[in-house]
Scaffold this motif. Structure first.
Motif, PDB file in Angstrom:
ATOM      1  N   TRP A  24      69.387  46.605  46.201  1.00 46.72           N
ATOM      2  CA  TRP A  24      69.631  47.197  44.884  1.00 46.72           C
ATOM      3  C   TRP A  24      70.845  48.125  44.923  1.00 46.72           C
ATOM      4  O   TRP A  24      71.710  48.065  44.040  1.00 46.72           O
ATOM      5  N   GLN A  27      74.303  46.598  44.727  1.00 49.78           N
ATOM      6  CA  GLN A  27      74.757  46.060  43.440  1.00 49.78           C
ATOM      7  C   GLN A  27      75.277  47.138  42.490  1.00 49.78           C
ATOM      8  O   GLN A  27      75.786  46.821  41.412  1.00 49.78           O
ATOM      9  N   ALA A  28      75.152  48.398  42.874  1.00 47.75           N
ATOM     10  CA  ALA A  28      75.516  49.492  41.976  1.00 47.75           C
ATOM     11  C   ALA A  28      77.019  49.697  41.917  1.00 47.75           C
ATOM     12  O   ALA A  28      77.739  49.510  42.899  1.00 47.75           O
ATOM     13  N   THR A  29      77.491  50.101  40.748  1.00 48.22           N
ATOM     14  CA  THR A  29      78.850  50.596  40.582  1.00 48.22           C
ATOM     15  C   THR A  29      78.736  52.064  40.158  1.00 48.22           C
ATOM     16  O   THR A  29      77.636  52.592  40.009  1.00 48.22           O
ATOM     17  N   ALA A  39      75.249  56.242  39.056  1.00 49.64           N
ATOM     18  CA  ALA A  39      75.068  54.865  39.502  1.00 49.64           C
ATOM     19  C   ALA A  39      74.727  53.975  38.314  1.00 49.64           C
ATOM     20  O   ALA A  39      73.859  54.313  37.500  1.00 49.64           O
ATOM     21  N   TRP A  41      74.262  49.735  36.899  1.00 49.67           N
ATOM     22  CA  TRP A  41      74.110  48.307  37.145  1.00 49.67           C
ATOM     23  C   TRP A  41      74.433  47.586  35.849  1.00 49.67           C
ATOM     24  O   TRP A  41      73.785  47.820  34.814  1.00 49.67           O
ATOM     25  N   ASP A  42      75.450  46.738  35.870  1.00 43.18           N
ATOM     26  CA  ASP A  42      75.892  45.989  34.693  1.00 43.18           C
ATOM     27  C   ASP A  42      75.713  44.510  35.023  1.00 43.18           C
ATOM     28  O   ASP A  42      76.521  43.916  35.739  1.00 43.18           O
ATOM     29  N   VAL A  43      74.636  43.932  34.499  1.00 44.07           N
ATOM     30  CA  VAL A  43      74.229  42.576  34.887  1.00 44.07           C
ATOM     31  C   VAL A  43      74.518  41.621  33.732  1.00 44.07           C
ATOM     32  O   VAL A  43      73.965  41.768  32.633  1.00 44.07           O
ATOM     33  N   SER A  64      66.232  53.651  38.239  1.00 42.16           N
ATOM     34  CA  SER A  64      66.359  52.287  37.727  1.00 42.16           C
ATOM     35  C   SER A  64      65.775  51.245  38.673  1.00 42.16           C
ATOM     36  O   SER A  64      65.537  50.104  38.257  1.00 42.16           O
ATOM     37  N   ALA A  68      64.205  46.844  39.068  1.00 42.07           N
ATOM     38  CA  ALA A  68      65.065  45.936  39.836  1.00 42.07           C
ATOM     39  C   ALA A  68      64.512  44.516  39.895  1.00 42.07           C
ATOM     40  O   ALA A  68      65.258  43.544  39.738  1.00 42.07           O
ATOM     41  N   VAL A  71      65.095  42.547  36.509  1.00 39.30           N
ATOM     42  CA  VAL A  71      66.424  42.386  35.920  1.00 39.30           C
ATOM     43  C   VAL A  71      66.850  40.927  35.793  1.00 39.30           C
ATOM     44  O   VAL A  71      67.353  40.518  34.738  1.00 39.30           O
ATOM     45  N   VAL A  81      72.076  46.539  31.174  1.00 41.78           N
ATOM     46  CA  VAL A  81      72.714  47.697  31.800  1.00 41.78           C
ATOM     47  C   VAL A  81      71.651  48.736  32.120  1.00 41.78           C
ATOM     48  O   VAL A  81      70.808  49.066  31.277  1.00 41.78           O
TER      49      VAL A  81
END
Length: 305
Positions: A24, A27-29, A39, A41-43, A64, A68, A71, A81
């Motif tokens: 997890w 995958q974070a930006t 942090a 997460w834009d999926v 978040s 996970a 998602v 997001v």
């Protein structure tokens, strides 16, 4: 300055005890808000974008990561997001006062950075209150986003009905300043498991506890829990907006929640007669973790209608 005791401090795969947390985290930006890392997460939609984006807002004291495992399914036909609020999960945990206005500012900054203006909203626990602040801003013509529909899950919408745990009351009794030493992952995990339904007491919450303690977050719990005081003082702002915002409302609840008890969901629906209510039978405070399939069955028809 961020706290540095009480949990894992690295962010690479080798720094995490739980492999799911490592995956997890990878995958974070990051979005910088008020000088602090947040942090995100834009999926993207996995099978073609058919619906407006979905913003997911987690609760206290977790992150978040609660979502996970859901998602990929939530993101089949829409962009999803998620972000860790300041003081939580993988985000910075500065020694500062934490308010709902601050966390709503974080949400708006994330949304603005990603270029989102119209979205669905799904919230849990403290996230319900942050969502309430976003909705109150929208009703006042001050919001940065248009909320098209929303899912509210287990949270203390009506704080006088909440049955706070001994741990929550202990934290609230402390000064609004960091603990000298964090509670540690073992106690943190035990506290989280105690909020689950008895039938789900074997659900693995180790990764969730690890993220609470990351960057010393367990020492900051006496600061981040102050949302309960704010909810008491300004309930009509937050809950009033949850009740009154014109966007369609779907309430999804684990009825065996020992804190945000089932009658809260009934009361919310009574205050908003056009709202819909779905119970995740046999689930407690974390229905999305305790029974993921039943939770998805409860939210998907509403989100994709």
């Amino acid at each position: 300055m961020d706290q540095g005791t009480g949990g894992q401090v690295g962010t690479g795969p080798g720094a995490w005890r739980d492999p799911a947390v490592a995956a997890w985290a990878a995958q974070a930006t990051t979005v910088v808000v008020d000088g602090h890392d947040v942090a995100v997460w834009d999926v993207p939609a996995g099978e073609g974008e058919r619906h407006e984006p979905l913003l997911v807002v987690h609760g206290f004291p977790t992150s978040s990561f609660d979502w996970a495992h859901l998602v990929p399914r939530l993101a089949r036909h829409r962009r999803v997001v998620l972000f860790d609020m300041l003081g939580f999960g993988l985000s910075a945990k500065p020694d500062r006062r934490y308010t709902m206005a601050l966390q709503a500012d974080v949400a708006e900054a994330v949304v603005a950075t990603l270029g989102m203006a119209r979205l669905a909203l799904m919230t849990h626990d403290m996230g319900d209150t942050v969502g309430g602040e976003l909705l109150a801003r929208s009703q006042a013509g001050q919001g940065a986003v248009e909320v098209t529909r929303r899912v509210v899950t287990n949270g203390s919408i009506y704080i006088e009905m909440a049955r706070l745990t001994d741990g929550q009351q202990m934290l609230l009794a402390q000064p609004d300043e960091p603990l000298a030493q964090g509670v540690g992952p073992e106690l943190m995990v035990a506290s989280l498991v105690a909020t689950l339904a008895p039938a789900h007491g074997d659900v693995d919450m180790a990764g969730h506890g690890e993220l609470v303690c990351h960057r010393g977050g367990d020492a900051m719990l006496t600061r981040t829990i102050r949302y309960i005081e704010e909810r008491r003082a300004d309930e009509r702002r937050f809950t009033g907006a949850i009740e009154a915002h014109p966007s369609p409302l779907h309430v999804v609840w684990g009825p065996e929640d020992p804190i945000a008890v089932a009658p809260m969901a009934d009361r919310l629906v009574a205050a908003r007669p056009d709202a819909t209510l779905a119970w995740v039978d046999g689930a407690g405070h974390y229905p999305m973790v305790e029974d993921p399939e039943a939770f998805l069955a409860a939210v998907t028809p509403f989100l994709e209608s």
